[in-house]
Design an enzyme around this catalytic site. Structure first.
Site, short mmCIF file in Angstrom:
data_model
loop_
_atom_site.label_atom_id
_atom_site.label_comp_id
_atom_site.label_asym_id
_atom_site.label_seq_id
_atom_site.Cartn_x
_atom_site.Cartn_y
_atom_site.Cartn_z
N MET A 35 -10.27 5.05 3.44
CA MET A 35 -10.62 4.62 4.79
C MET A 35 -9.41 4.79 5.71
SD MET A 35 -13.40 1.60 4.41
CE MET A 35 -12.28 0.23 4.19
N TYR A 45 -5.38 4.76 7.07
CA TYR A 45 -4.26 3.83 7.16
C TYR A 45 -3.53 3.82 5.82
CZ TYR A 45 -1.67 0.70 10.07
OH TYR A 45 -0.68 0.17 10.88
N HIS A 91 -2.60 5.08 -1.85
CA HIS A 91 -3.38 6.30 -1.62
C HIS A 91 -2.59 7.54 -2.02
CE1 HIS A 91 -4.94 3.51 1.65
NE2 HIS A 91 -6.05 3.81 1.01
N GLY A 110 -8.47 4.10 -6.93
CA GLY A 110 -7.42 3.16 -7.30
C GLY A 110 -7.99 1.96 -8.04
N LEU A 134 -0.46 -3.01 -2.88
CA LEU A 134 -0.56 -2.34 -1.58
C LEU A 134 -2.00 -2.38 -1.09
CD1 LEU A 134 1.79 0.75 -1.88
CD2 LEU A 134 2.28 -1.57 -1.15
#
Lengths: 281, 281
Positions: A30, A32, A37, A147, A184
């Site tokens: 998504m 940001y 990521h 993740g 994170l």
């Protein structure tokens, strides 16, 4: 690196890459982006794929009182980070491109989505499985990377892929953490400085709970109580859930005699954080 | 023509054909082929495809009191007919091959599936969309052919393909009828001779209703009443529904001022037959 907004254009490029013999990886996000990521990207790159990253804040997976509108977005920054990490193509569709007409079709995974995050977010996973199905059909990847911070989401996607015979492999990638242990998350930016400091209790309590299990504790309620106490005593966080579950199917075990996931969700102010830890026994 | 039972084998063959440049067509069936199915095959062949026919009586789309167990099956006969019609490969998996573990994932299309056949068969279309999703992922066809006898099913599949961005084209093929007008169906074999004769009232009443609309009748209730009366007076059939609906989205029109489908389901003894007619206005 290209940035593509149209499904038709994306398909053309991917088909061309496939013709050249490339294996396609999808990293759905998504946006940001954070190092979590980028770790997915690096893993995908290392596995020898042409890496497509989707950046799409999917309205379908947000509840009516959730943070869809204020979910952080910054394409320019994302594009820079993605390129550095090795992304070959960013797919960044508009909401209209993804949902041009009233969407009537949903993909739903029962049982796995009912517990944990499914309780406080009853339509969330249906939104996730539906948009991920769309992305799978649009990109047609050979592999998709998810993740493990969203461990329940990973299990649900894996189940969906098995049940519906999607022709691809789902690859889980371990959680990436800040130096002090905080997992994170794009939502971490919403934490006030004190909340940010307090939030370290989540990973700390998971590590200690893991240690307890490794030392022989087998009682589910003891582990859950331990974590709840620690979070309550050491932070202002409001606990949504703390649960020990089978790491295979999220069923609650009587005693801990199989691999489990210890999963939790805690709200700091309006910011809801999740974390988890897999414990092999 | 090959007959394949394993997903992995099917995939290997189809991948080979794709590499040679073939366009793949899927004709999904439950077997016990009749000229309706074979018309789908001929259409697919004519369009220049490598034609995969699936033959699978899908338990998921039968209700608990429906005819899954007694649904007619005859692979040997089917194989002969399929080969003559030009099928390149029959995919004939076992139930275990299609559902090796507990199936938790369903694909559901709202609204379109709620009316007509969805009322008396509440889980039917969910079973259809789920198995068709599986078949699409297994075969990965460029085109899939569906008969218009199951018009509601066709609309639902079309909606699913649009909503979920399946990378394929859904092609509808007109109803094939016996000489006296009865729509072909694998279930016709269950009709006793008198029932078989009576069943012709279905297509007759549709033809007459179409004529009434062409002559200017625009009132939905008049058309439905006309058909109901005719069926009741001329047969022992027990009406499940007779409905005039938008041919685009199955919404019930106030008056007939757009293309409509006249759809009906009628039981003769334990055999439930469906038929329909599209009327352009």
């Amino acid at each position: 690196m290209e940035i593509v907004e149209r499904i038709s254009e994306l398909r053309k490029i991917v088909a061309g890459e496939k013709k050249k013999g490339a294996r396609i990886a999808l990293v759905p996000t998504m946006g940001y982006l954070h190092r979590g990521h980028l770790t997915l990207v690096k893993q995908a790159k290392q596995d020898g794929n042409y890496v497509v990253m989707s950046i799409f804040v999917n309205p379908l997976q947000f509840g009516p009182n959730e943070d869809f509108a204020r979910y952080p977005r910054d394409l320019e920054r994302d594009a820079k980070l993605a390129e550095e990490a090795g992304v070959d193509l960013i797919f960044h569709p508009s909401v209209e491109e993804m949902y041009p007409q009233q969407n009537r079709t949903t993909v739903q995974v029962s049982e796995l989505g009912d517990a944990l995050c499914g309780l406080s977010r009853p339509t969330h996973f249906r939104g996730v499985t539906t948009v991920v199905s769309k992305l799978f059909h649009i990109v047609q990847p050979d592999r998709a990377y998810f993740g493990q911070k969203d461990f329940q989401q990973y299990l649900i996607i894996r189940q969906m892929v098995r049940d519906l015979n999607f022709p691809l492999e789902v690859i889980p990638v371990p959680i990436v953490r800040e130096e002090d242990g905080l997992a994170l998350s794009s939502r971490n930016v919403f934490l006030a400085p004190e909340q940010r400091q307090e939030a370290v209790v989540l990973s700390k309590s998971l590590i200690e709970a893991e240690k307890l299990i490794k030392q022989g504790e087998r009682r589910v309620d003891r582990i859950e109580a331990y974590i709840r106490n620690k979070i309550t005593q050491e932070s202002s966080g409001e606990i949504d859930y703390v649960e020990v579950r089978s790491a295979e199917n999220l069923v609650k075990p009587e005693v801990i005699n199989e691999s489990v996931v210890i999963a939790l969700a805690v709200k700091f102010g309006t910011t809801r954080l999740i974390d988890n830890c897999i414990v092999e026994v």
